[in-house]
Design an enzyme around this catalytic site. Structure first.
Site, PDB file in Angstrom:
ATOM      1  N   ARG A 246      10.245 -31.364  25.532  1.00 18.12           N
ATOM      2  CA  ARG A 246       9.287 -31.019  24.562  1.00 18.12           C
ATOM      3  C   ARG A 246       8.647 -32.263  24.244  1.00 18.12           C
ATOM      4  NH1 ARG A 246      10.946 -26.543  25.245  1.00 18.12           N
ATOM      5  NH2 ARG A 246      11.915 -25.248  24.026  1.00 18.12           N
ATOM      6  N   GLU A 275       1.165 -27.598  20.364  1.00 19.43           N
ATOM      7  CA  GLU A 275       0.906 -26.431  21.409  1.00 19.43           C
ATOM      8  C   GLU A 275       0.070 -25.326  20.758  1.00 19.43           C
ATOM      9  OE1 GLU A 275       4.415 -26.032  23.754  1.00 19.43           O
ATOM     10  OE2 GLU A 275       4.235 -28.000  24.404  1.00 19.43           O
ATOM     11  N   HIS A 294       2.620 -25.658  29.391  1.00 18.72           N
ATOM     12  CA  HIS A 294       4.369 -25.201  28.888  1.00 18.72           C
ATOM     13  C   HIS A 294       4.359 -24.045  29.788  1.00 18.72           C
ATOM     14  CE1 HIS A 294       7.427 -25.589  25.546  1.00 18.72           C
ATOM     15  NE2 HIS A 294       7.819 -25.017  26.845  1.00 18.72           N
TER      16      HIS A 294
END
Length: 326
Positions: A246, A275, A294
Site C-alpha cells: 500500500r 490513488e 495499482h
C-alpha cells in the site's frame, strides 16, 4: 432469488470485464454502479442488505444511514478503507478475500526487480529516438546492467506473496533476507528468529544488507510510514525499493527526497499515497522511479478467482457460516 434482498456494487469499474450480474442476481436484486462519489454513497446504500466495494471509503456516518446493511464484501485483501470497528458495533459483517492474486503480484514484483537490474524500458526509449551505438558501447553505457545472481533480496511481509517471490528469486540466484513481522514485538534480545522454515531478521539488519527491498505488508498503524527517510538512510546507495503493498507503507515525501538526493538508487511502485496519483506529483520530476497504476492484482485469472471467492463469502454469510476478515 429473494427480491427483497438488495446487493449493491459501488465501484464495478474495478472488476474489469468479468460478467457479474448472473453471478450475484441469483441471490437477490443486484445493482452495480461503475463508480461512486462520496456524495452518492448514502443514497445508493440506504436500502442495501449487502455492499460490494473495492476501494470506496465507508464509515460510521454511512453505516448509520444504511439501516438494512448486514454485510460488506470487499473485493480485495486490504480493508483499511472500511471502519471495521464501527461496522461490527452496528452488527455489520465485513469480509475480504486473500490469496487470489499471489502469482499476479509476485509476477509484477519480479518484473520490477528484473527491470531495475536491466532497465529495458529506458533502453527502449533510447532506441526509439534513434540512439543505438552510443548506449551499447561499454564506455558510453548510459544505464548499467547488473547481474541478479548473488544479490540480496529483502522481503518485508512474508505471507503468500512474499513466499512466492522468495521462491522465484532463489531460482534466479538471489539470497533472501526476511524481515520479522513489523506488527509484532519479538523482544530486543531476539534479533533473529526462525519462522516458516526461514531465518527472519530485524528490519534494520535487512535494510543494511539488501540490494533490493520489496514490500508486501498490509496497511496498519504499525506499517504506515514503515519505510521513512531514517530507514532509507540505512540502506546501500545502490539499493532499490519495490512497493506492491500500500502506498502509505512508504512515506512518499521521504521517498522523493531519498531518490532525488541519491540516498538510494531507485524505486518501482505499484501503489502511491493518494490513488490515482496527483497529476502534479513531484515523483514525476524524477527519472529513477517507475510507477504503475495499482495493477499487480489484476490479471485475468486473479480477477476470476477474486469474484468466485467474493461469491463464496456471500454464500457463507447467507448460510450463517461467515467468520469475517482474513
Amino acid at each position: 432469488m429473494n427480491k427483497n434482498f438488495k446487493i449493491v456494487y459501488l465501484d464495478r469499474i474495478t472488476a474489469g470485464p468479468i460478467e457479474l450480474k448472473e453471478k450475484f442476481s441469483k441471490y437477490g436484486q443486484y445493482i452495480e454502479y461503475e463508480d461512486t462519489d462520496s456524495s452518492e454513497i448514502d443514497e445508493r446504500i440506504k436500502d442495501a442488505d449487502v455492499v460490494i466495494t473495492t476501494r470506496i471509503k465507508l464509515g460510521q456516518e454511512q453505516f448509520k444511514k444504511a439501516k438494512k446493511l448486514k454485510l460488506i464484501l470487499i473485493t480485495a485483501t486490504g480493508f483499511n478503507h472500511i471502519d471495521v470497528k464501527s461496522a461490527n458495533e452496528l452488527g455489520i459483517k465485513v469480509a475480504n478475500v486473500s490469496g487470489y492474486s499471489t502469482n499476479s503480484v509476485a509476477q509484477l514484483a519480479i518484473t520490477f526487480l528484473l527491470n531495475e537490474l536491466t532497465p529495458v524500458n529506458k533502453y527502449y526509449e533510447e532506441v526509439k529516438y534513434g540512439k543505438w551505438m552510443n548506449i551499447v558501447v561499454p564506455e558510453y553505457q548510459k544505464y548499467p546492467i547488473d547481474d541478479i545472481e548473488g544479490k540480496i533480496l529483502g522481503i518485508v511481509g512474508f505471507g503468500n506473496i512474499g513466499k512466492r517471490i522468495a521462491q522465484i528469486a532463489e531460482i534466479l540466484g538471489m539470497k533472501i533476507m526476511v524481515a520479522k513481522n513489523a506488527e509484532k514485538n519479538y523482544g530486543k534480545t531476539n534479533s533473529v528468529i526462525e519462522k516458516d522454515g526461514v531465518l527472519q531478521y530485524d528490519l534494520d539488519k535487512v535494510l543494511k544488507k539488501c540490494d533490493v527491498l520489496t514490500l508486501h505488508v498490509p496497511l496498519t498503524d504499525s506499517t504506515r510510514n514503515l519505510i521513512n527517510l531514517e530507514k532509507m538512510k540505512k540502506m546501500k546507495k545502490s539499493a532499490v525499493i519495490l512497493n506492491l503493498a500500500r502506498g502509505p507503507v512508504i512515506n512518499q515525501e521521504d521517498l522523493y527526497f531519498a531518490l532525488k538526493n541519491k540516498i538510494i538508487k531507485s524505486a518501482s511502485v505499484d501503489v502511491t499515497s493518494i490513488e490515482p496519483i496527483e497529476k502534479n506529483s513531484k515523483l514525476f520530476e524524477l527519472d529513477n522511479i517507475l510507477i504503475t497504476p495499482h495493477i499487480a492484482w489484476k490479471s485475468e485469472k486473479s480477477m476470476i478467482k477474486l469474484m468466485d471467492d467474493v461469491e463464496k463469502n456471500l454464500k457463507m454469510f447467507l448460510e450463517g457460516k461467515l467468520e469475517g476478515l482474513k
